[in-house]
Design a protein around this motif. Structure first.
Motif, PDB file in Angstrom:
ATOM      1  N   UNK A   1       0.831  -1.213   0.000  1.00 56.64           N
ATOM      2  CA  UNK A   1       0.000   0.000   0.000  1.00 56.64           C
ATOM      3  C   UNK A   1       0.864   1.261   0.000  1.00 56.64           C
ATOM      4  N   UNK A   2       1.892   1.260   0.849  1.00 57.22           N
ATOM      5  CA  UNK A   2       2.793   2.411   0.902  1.00 57.22           C
ATOM      6  C   UNK A   2       3.528   2.615  -0.410  1.00 57.22           C
ATOM      7  N   UNK A   3       3.978   1.525  -1.001  1.00 51.57           N
ATOM      8  CA  UNK A   3       4.667   1.624  -2.289  1.00 51.57           C
ATOM      9  C   UNK A   3       3.776   2.169  -3.386  1.00 51.57           C
ATOM     10  N   UNK A   4       2.512   1.727  -3.373  1.00 56.42           N
ATOM     11  CA  UNK A   4       1.574   2.230  -4.380  1.00 56.42           C
ATOM     12  C   UNK A   4       1.298   3.719  -4.173  1.00 56.42           C
ATOM     13  N   UNK A   5       1.261   4.148  -2.897  1.00 56.01           N
ATOM     14  CA  UNK A   5       1.037   5.569  -2.621  1.00 56.01           C
ATOM     15  C   UNK A   5       2.239   6.396  -3.071  1.00 56.01           C
ATOM     16  N   UNK A   6       3.445   5.882  -2.818  1.00 58.25           N
ATOM     17  CA  UNK A   6       4.655   6.605  -3.222  1.00 58.25           C
ATOM     18  C   UNK A   6       4.760   6.657  -4.745  1.00 58.25           C
ATOM     19  N   UNK A   7       4.409   5.551  -5.417  1.00 64.01           N
ATOM     20  CA  UNK A   7       4.506   5.498  -6.875  1.00 64.01           C
ATOM     21  C   UNK A   7       3.420   6.325  -7.551  1.00 64.01           C
ATOM     22  N   UNK A   8       2.376   6.680  -6.820  1.00 69.86           N
ATOM     23  CA  UNK A   8       1.319   7.494  -7.406  1.00 69.86           C
ATOM     24  C   UNK A   8       0.151   6.670  -7.914  1.00 69.86           C
ATOM     25  N   UNK A   9       0.177   5.348  -7.705  1.00 66.67           N
ATOM     26  CA  UNK A   9      -0.931   4.515  -8.142  1.00 66.67           C
ATOM     27  C   UNK A   9      -2.161   4.741  -7.263  1.00 66.67           C
ATOM     28  N   UNK A  10      -1.934   5.127  -6.035  1.00 67.07           N
ATOM     29  CA  UNK A  10      -3.012   5.443  -5.083  1.00 67.07           C
ATOM     30  C   UNK A  10      -2.688   6.782  -4.431  1.00 67.07           C
ATOM     31  N   UNK A  11      -3.718   7.535  -4.134  1.00 66.60           N
ATOM     32  CA  UNK A  11      -3.506   8.740  -3.352  1.00 66.60           C
ATOM     33  C   UNK A  11      -3.265   8.317  -1.911  1.00 66.60           C
ATOM     34  N   UNK A  12      -2.463   9.063  -1.150  1.00 74.42           N
ATOM     35  CA  UNK A  12      -2.106   8.633   0.201  1.00 74.42           C
ATOM     36  C   UNK A  12      -3.296   8.547   1.147  1.00 74.42           C
ATOM     37  N   UNK A  13      -4.324   9.433   1.034  1.00 75.41           N
ATOM     38  CA  UNK A  13      -5.468   9.256   1.948  1.00 75.41           C
ATOM     39  C   UNK A  13      -6.211   7.935   1.704  1.00 75.41           C
ATOM     40  N   UNK A  14      -6.266   7.519   0.455  1.00 74.92           N
ATOM     41  CA  UNK A  14      -6.939   6.248   0.137  1.00 74.92           C
ATOM     42  C   UNK A  14      -6.127   5.084   0.687  1.00 74.92           C
ATOM     43  N   UNK A  15      -4.815   5.145   0.561  1.00 78.01           N
ATOM     44  CA  UNK A  15      -3.953   4.073   1.083  1.00 78.01           C
ATOM     45  C   UNK A  15      -4.090   3.984   2.604  1.00 78.01           C
ATOM     46  N   UNK A  16      -4.148   5.125   3.281  1.00 75.72           N
ATOM     47  CA  UNK A  16      -4.311   5.118   4.739  1.00 75.72           C
ATOM     48  C   UNK A  16      -5.676   4.548   5.106  1.00 75.72           C
ATOM     49  N   UNK A  17      -6.715   4.942   4.379  1.00 72.73           N
ATOM     50  CA  UNK A  17      -8.063   4.445   4.666  1.00 72.73           C
ATOM     51  C   UNK A  17      -8.149   2.935   4.468  1.00 72.73           C
ATOM     52  N   UNK A  18      -7.535   2.421   3.420  1.00 66.97           N
ATOM     53  CA  UNK A  18      -7.548   0.979   3.170  1.00 66.97           C
ATOM     54  C   UNK A  18      -6.791   0.250   4.277  1.00 66.97           C
ATOM     55  N   UNK A  19      -5.642   0.786   4.690  1.00 65.41           N
ATOM     56  CA  UNK A  19      -4.865   0.163   5.763  1.00 65.41           C
ATOM     57  C   UNK A  19      -5.607   0.150   7.088  1.00 65.41           C
ATOM     58  N   UNK A  20      -6.238   1.261   7.436  1.00 68.71           N
ATOM     59  CA  UNK A  20      -6.981   1.345   8.694  1.00 68.71           C
ATOM     60  C   UNK A  20      -8.190   0.421   8.654  1.00 68.71           C
ATOM     61  N   UNK A  21      -8.918   0.417   7.545  1.00 68.28           N
ATOM     62  CA  UNK A  21     -10.091  -0.454   7.425  1.00 68.28           C
ATOM     63  C   UNK A  21      -9.697  -1.920   7.531  1.00 68.28           C
ATOM     64  N   UNK A  22      -8.581  -2.277   6.913  1.00 65.37           N
ATOM     65  CA  UNK A  22      -8.107  -3.658   6.992  1.00 65.37           C
ATOM     66  C   UNK A  22      -7.801  -4.043   8.433  1.00 65.37           C
ATOM     67  N   UNK A  23      -7.141  -3.179   9.165  1.00 69.34           N
ATOM     68  CA  UNK A  23      -6.787  -3.469  10.554  1.00 69.34           C
ATOM     69  C   UNK A  23      -8.036  -3.567  11.430  1.00 69.34           C
ATOM     70  N   UNK A  24      -8.998  -2.673  11.237  1.00 72.27           N
ATOM     71  CA  UNK A  24     -10.232  -2.703  12.028  1.00 72.27           C
ATOM     72  C   UNK A  24     -11.001  -3.992  11.766  1.00 72.27           C
ATOM     73  N   UNK A  25     -11.125  -4.369  10.503  1.00 72.37           N
ATOM     74  CA  UNK A  25     -11.864  -5.587  10.161  1.00 72.37           C
ATOM     75  C   UNK A  25     -11.160  -6.818  10.721  1.00 72.37           C
ATOM     76  N   UNK A  26      -9.842  -6.861  10.625  1.00 74.11           N
ATOM     77  CA  UNK A  26      -9.084  -8.002  11.145  1.00 74.11           C
ATOM     78  C   UNK A  26      -9.264  -8.135  12.646  1.00 74.11           C
ATOM     79  N   UNK A  27      -9.199  -7.034  13.360  1.00 70.28           N
ATOM     80  CA  UNK A  27      -9.367  -7.078  14.824  1.00 70.28           C
ATOM     81  C   UNK A  27     -10.783  -7.486  15.208  1.00 70.28           C
TER      82      UNK A  27
END
Length: 104
Positions: free
Chosen positions: A41-67
């Motif tokens: 996710x971080x690599x995609x945000x750095x490369x420009x494939x994803x905007x950083x707010x979207x990458x953060x939202x996906x990461x947070x949502x993944x962690x919340x769902x997993x927990x």
């Protein structure tokens, strides 16, 4: 001539004490799979494939769902353990109050 011999407590550390502390520290480290996913996710945000707010939202949502899934699984396992035969608490009978007579 008198010499002073102060009492100094020497801590006794067992291997079990050391492993207990290590287990607590390693339980907070995310799994390799999670680290790889967040790295992608971080690599995609750095490369420009994803905007950083979207990458953060996906990461947070993944962690919340997993927990949440882990918490539900633990609750299910606890419920199953309570339901198993032989693990039920003993049935209490009501004791006679003072002044009551026992009936046969």
């Amino acid at each position: 001539m008198h010499t002073a011999h102060p009492r100094v407590a020497i801590p006794y550390v067992t291997p079990g004490d050391m492993f207990k502390g290590a287990r607590g520290a390693t339980s907070r480290i995310p799994s390799l799979r999670k680290v790889a996913g967040y790295g992608i996710l971080g690599g995609m945000a750095v490369a420009g494939a994803l905007e950083w707010p979207i990458a953060v939202a996906v990461g947070v949502a993944t962690e919340v769902i997993t927990r949440e899934q882990a918490a539900r699984k633990r609750a299910e396992q606890a419920k199953e353990q309570r339901r198993q035969p032989g693990t039920e608490p003993p049935v209490r009978t009501q004791a006679a109050q003072p002044g009551q007579t026992a009936m046969a």
